[in-house]
Design an enzyme around this catalytic site. Sequence first.
Site, PDB file in Angstrom:
ATOM      1  N   LYS A  62       0.839  -1.200   0.000  1.00  0.00           N
ATOM      2  CA  LYS A  62       0.000   0.000   0.000  1.00  0.00           C
ATOM      3  C   LYS A  62       0.874   1.249   0.000  1.00  0.00           C
ATOM      4  CE  LYS A  62      -1.729  -1.457   3.796  1.00  0.00           C
ATOM      5  NZ  LYS A  62      -2.488  -1.738   5.028  1.00  0.00           N
ATOM      6  N   THR A 117      -7.396  10.278   8.264  1.00  0.00           N
ATOM      7  CA  THR A 117      -6.942   9.038   7.616  1.00  0.00           C
ATOM      8  C   THR A 117      -6.635   7.935   8.623  1.00  0.00           C
ATOM      9  OG1 THR A 117      -4.663   9.876   7.600  1.00  0.00           O
ATOM     10  CG2 THR A 117      -6.001  10.272   5.618  1.00  0.00           C
ATOM     11  N   GLY A 120      -6.928   4.711  10.490  1.00  0.00           N
ATOM     12  CA  GLY A 120      -7.603   3.450  10.234  1.00  0.00           C
ATOM     13  C   GLY A 120      -7.738   3.075   8.773  1.00  0.00           C
ATOM     14  N   THR A 121      -7.003   3.753   7.886  1.00  0.00           N
ATOM     15  CA  THR A 121      -7.127   3.437   6.457  1.00  0.00           C
ATOM     16  C   THR A 121      -6.682   2.004   6.152  1.00  0.00           C
ATOM     17  OG1 THR A 121      -4.986   4.531   6.119  1.00  0.00           O
ATOM     18  CG2 THR A 121      -6.956   5.785   5.567  1.00  0.00           C
ATOM     19  N   GLY A 122      -5.591   1.555   6.764  1.00  0.00           N
ATOM     20  CA  GLY A 122      -5.103   0.206   6.517  1.00  0.00           C
ATOM     21  C   GLY A 122      -6.078  -0.851   7.009  1.00  0.00           C
ATOM     22  N   CYS A 123      -6.609  -0.654   8.218  1.00  0.00           N
ATOM     23  CA  CYS A 123      -7.610  -1.576   8.757  1.00  0.00           C
ATOM     24  C   CYS A 123      -8.828  -1.629   7.846  1.00  0.00           C
ATOM     25  CB  CYS A 123      -8.056  -1.122  10.143  1.00  0.00           C
ATOM     26  SG  CYS A 123      -6.743  -0.914  11.361  1.00  0.00           S
TER      27      CYS A 123
END
Length: 279
Positions: free
Chosen positions: A178, A211, A213-216
């Site tokens: 990512k 932004t 928590g974008t990965g979760c």
Amino acid sequence: MMVYKYNSVLTIAGSDSGGGAGIQADLKTFAALGCYGTSAITAVTAQNTLGINDIHPIPPAIVKSQIMAVMDDIRPSVIKIGMLPNAEIIGVVAETLKMYNDLTIIVDPVMKSTSGTDLSGNESLKVLIAELFPIATLIAPNINEAALLTGNHISNIDDMRSAALALLKYGSNAVLVKGGHLDGEVLYNVYADQSHTKETFSYPYIPSLNTHGTGCTLASAIASYIASGQSLVEAIAAAGDYVNKAIQQGRNVKTGQGCGPLNHGFKPKSLQKKRAKLN
């Protein structure tokens, strides 16, 4: 009478008391995308939009018990794994999931939060790589995590592609690197798998402080779309679009004094169901 069941997903992750990441973000994402969310909590954190103040790992036996309680009854076929705070918990999660067949496992190897707080010590890397990555359908590190896992600096899309290919050696079926932490008007996620498929997904950069928590959210969205019947690559594309729109819809919202959450519920779907097989 026709009997149905919901498209269910299990998240194995830490709890975020601020509601923007971890278990809370995962469950919001599952619900927004029409899936039935279940959970196994690996750690309780004291955190808000400004950062993490404290982390309390859950005893490994309780983590295992939570997973088995869900799997032996509701039996979701798609698993999203997030924060695993220590090597013992990583080991017990991998050991427990190996008890079940035909699972799709999406691993977001959470090592640092958006605020920069370390969430998993280096001593956990060996167990993560040896026990969890080989059973994963997809691992989805951000560029900082990919750099740590490969030992190489990542500063552009070519570095991301090299990292994705290098990470396949750890045994997962596929890798998604990512690129949200890179600068530029266009952001990229890079995909590679053991079948030599390579894909690059691009998204317009949206300036926003929200932004957290974008990965979760991306990993749980991928899991949701797979549970709803999409292929892995289709799910990654749809999940990236969902996250981009959730950032767009949440950028002007004030939540706390720091890095706020996405707008997970900007356009929720009805809870989806499919015909169930009767025993």
